[in-house]
Design an enzyme around this catalytic site. Sequence first.
Site, PDB file in Angstrom:
ATOM      1  N   GLU A 119      -4.027  -9.833   4.172  1.00 35.19           N
ATOM      2  CA  GLU A 119      -5.119  -9.356   5.037  1.00 35.19           C
ATOM      3  C   GLU A 119      -6.304 -10.309   5.177  1.00 35.19           C
ATOM      4  OE1 GLU A 119      -3.342  -7.404   3.090  1.00 35.19           O
ATOM      5  OE2 GLU A 119      -3.035  -5.426   3.988  1.00 35.19           O
TER       6      GLU A 119
ATOM      7  N   GLU B 290       0.825  -1.215   0.000  1.00 34.37           N
ATOM      8  CA  GLU B 290       0.000   0.000   0.000  1.00 34.37           C
ATOM      9  C   GLU B 290       0.859   1.265   0.000  1.00 34.37           C
ATOM     10  OE1 GLU B 290      -2.515  -1.812   3.221  1.00 34.37           O
ATOM     11  OE2 GLU B 290      -4.100  -0.982   1.959  1.00 34.37           O
TER      12      GLU B 290
HETATM   13  N1  COA Z   1       4.940  -7.916  12.232  1.00 33.22           N
HETATM   14  C1  COA Z   1       5.825  -8.056  13.239  1.00 33.22           C
HETATM   15  N2  COA Z   1       6.972  -8.746  13.132  1.00 33.22           N
HETATM   16  C2  COA Z   1       7.252  -9.303  11.939  1.00 33.22           C
HETATM   17  C3  COA Z   1       6.378  -9.182  10.843  1.00 33.22           C
HETATM   18  C4  COA Z   1       5.174  -8.454  11.025  1.00 33.22           C
HETATM   19  N3  COA Z   1       4.311  -8.265  10.019  1.00 33.22           N
HETATM   20  N4  COA Z   1       6.899  -9.855   9.799  1.00 33.22           N
HETATM   21  C5  COA Z   1       8.064 -10.363  10.248  1.00 33.22           C
HETATM   22  N5  COA Z   1       8.277 -10.034  11.528  1.00 33.22           N
HETATM   23  C6  COA Z   1       9.428 -10.383  12.357  1.00 33.22           C
HETATM   24  C7  COA Z   1       9.351 -11.841  12.803  1.00 33.22           C
HETATM   25  O1  COA Z   1       8.530 -11.968  13.954  1.00 33.22           O
HETATM   26  C8  COA Z   1      10.806 -12.133  13.071  1.00 33.22           C
HETATM   27  O2  COA Z   1      11.151 -11.585  14.327  1.00 33.22           O
HETATM   28  P1  COA Z   1      12.118 -12.428  15.345  1.00 33.22           P
HETATM   29  O3  COA Z   1      13.412 -12.569  14.592  1.00 33.22           O
HETATM   30  O4  COA Z   1      12.202 -11.533  16.538  1.00 33.22           O
HETATM   31  O5  COA Z   1      11.444 -13.732  15.577  1.00 33.22           O
HETATM   32  C9  COA Z   1      11.527 -11.315  12.005  1.00 33.22           C
HETATM   33  O6  COA Z   1      10.608 -10.319  11.590  1.00 33.22           O
HETATM   34  C10 COA Z   1      11.934 -12.132  10.797  1.00 33.22           C
HETATM   35  O7  COA Z   1      10.762 -12.783  10.300  1.00 33.22           O
HETATM   36  P2  COA Z   1      10.642 -14.374  10.126  1.00 33.22           P
HETATM   37  O8  COA Z   1       9.192 -14.719  10.166  1.00 33.22           O
HETATM   38  O9  COA Z   1      11.536 -15.084  11.082  1.00 33.22           O
HETATM   39  O10 COA Z   1      11.221 -14.548   8.663  1.00 33.22           O
HETATM   40  P3  COA Z   1      10.814 -15.680   7.621  1.00 33.22           P
HETATM   41  O11 COA Z   1      11.796 -15.577   6.518  1.00 33.22           O
HETATM   42  O12 COA Z   1      10.682 -16.999   8.292  1.00 33.22           O
HETATM   43  O13 COA Z   1       9.373 -15.256   7.097  1.00 33.22           O
HETATM   44  C11 COA Z   1       7.669 -13.775   6.288  1.00 33.22           C
HETATM   45  C12 COA Z   1       9.182 -14.039   6.416  1.00 33.22           C
HETATM   46  C13 COA Z   1       7.497 -12.385   5.680  1.00 33.22           C
HETATM   47  C14 COA Z   1       7.054 -14.854   5.361  1.00 33.22           C
HETATM   48  C15 COA Z   1       7.006 -13.859   7.677  1.00 33.22           C
HETATM   49  O14 COA Z   1       7.761 -13.050   8.567  1.00 33.22           O
HETATM   50  C16 COA Z   1       5.588 -13.390   7.698  1.00 33.22           C
HETATM   51  O15 COA Z   1       4.712 -14.109   7.241  1.00 33.22           O
HETATM   52  N6  COA Z   1       5.347 -12.199   8.280  1.00 33.22           N
HETATM   53  C17 COA Z   1       4.005 -11.683   8.479  1.00 33.22           C
HETATM   54  C18 COA Z   1       3.451 -11.103   7.196  1.00 33.22           C
HETATM   55  C19 COA Z   1       2.072 -10.560   7.471  1.00 33.22           C
HETATM   56  O16 COA Z   1       1.113 -11.294   7.623  1.00 33.22           O
HETATM   57  N7  COA Z   1       1.975  -9.228   7.569  1.00 33.22           N
HETATM   58  C20 COA Z   1       0.741  -8.558   7.912  1.00 33.22           C
HETATM   59  C21 COA Z   1       0.060  -8.065   6.685  1.00 33.22           C
HETATM   60  S1  COA Z   1      -1.462  -7.272   7.056  1.00 33.22           S
END
Ligand code: COA
Length: 241
Positions: free
Chosen positions: A135, A115
Amino acid sequence: MSNFETIIYEKLDDIGYVTLNRPHALNAYNLKMRDELYQVLDAIKDDAEVKVAIFRGAGERAFCAGADLTEFLTAPSPIIARQVRWERDVWGLFLSIAKPLIAALHGYVLGDGIEIALCCDIRLASEDVQFGLPEPGLGIIPAAGGSQTLPRVIGGAKALEILLSGRWIKAEEAHRLKLVNRVVSRNELLPEAERLARKIADFDPVAVSYAKQAITRGLDLSLEQGLELEAKLARFVIPLH
Ligand code: COA
């Protein structure tokens, strides 16, 4: 250089650089970032020394991984949320900026990340980019303008498919869909954004601003109204004979 907690804002040779700066959380968009982004956007809008701005994400892995999920269920009541939105409409402010905004996108560009990119005018991406709108899977819908800006960029059917299926989009498809203007290597992402920004910054800022407005505002008008808008804006930049 202004150092906020979640954003780095720098000005260099007419160009504003906005770096989302929470790399430990993949630059997830939290309430602090919302407040700081509002201040930065306000500064870009009013500062005559900034002719164009580049938005990017800190760290190797993401432009922005969407809303901060640790704040997910801590949202204020709908009444307070509406009041905050009224007082601090980040997305309205973003879209009201009449200067060109360039998004330099790498890694994860999810939820609010897309966005933010869609509030920019030109989107450059590196080959490792991945777009997604998680979302609906979280029981919410995009609320940072994405339900309106995405279909305006890639069309309604594709926007719906991506949103409803939760399918992620990689660089080649993003380029095909016109979600991004250009895909470059990771090393070339910032230099390419800077070359473009430099070119724009060297043009007359009034002409640039009016050209942006003619296109972005015109998209929401009928052809007839759009032509009127163009004529009105052109009067200010075409020397009178
Ligand atoms: N909010 C808060 N923290 C987040 C985040 C989010 N949207 N996305 C990633 N992080 C943090 C993780 O908690 C992790 O923190 P930590 O190291 O303290 O555990 C760090 O960023 C790295 O992310 P991680 O999940 O370990 O990396 P990954 O390579 O395994 O996965 C993603 C990457 C992007 C696939 C995964 O982080 C994810 O699905 N994030 C959420 C995406 C989401 O749903 N966003 C909201 C959209 S409305």
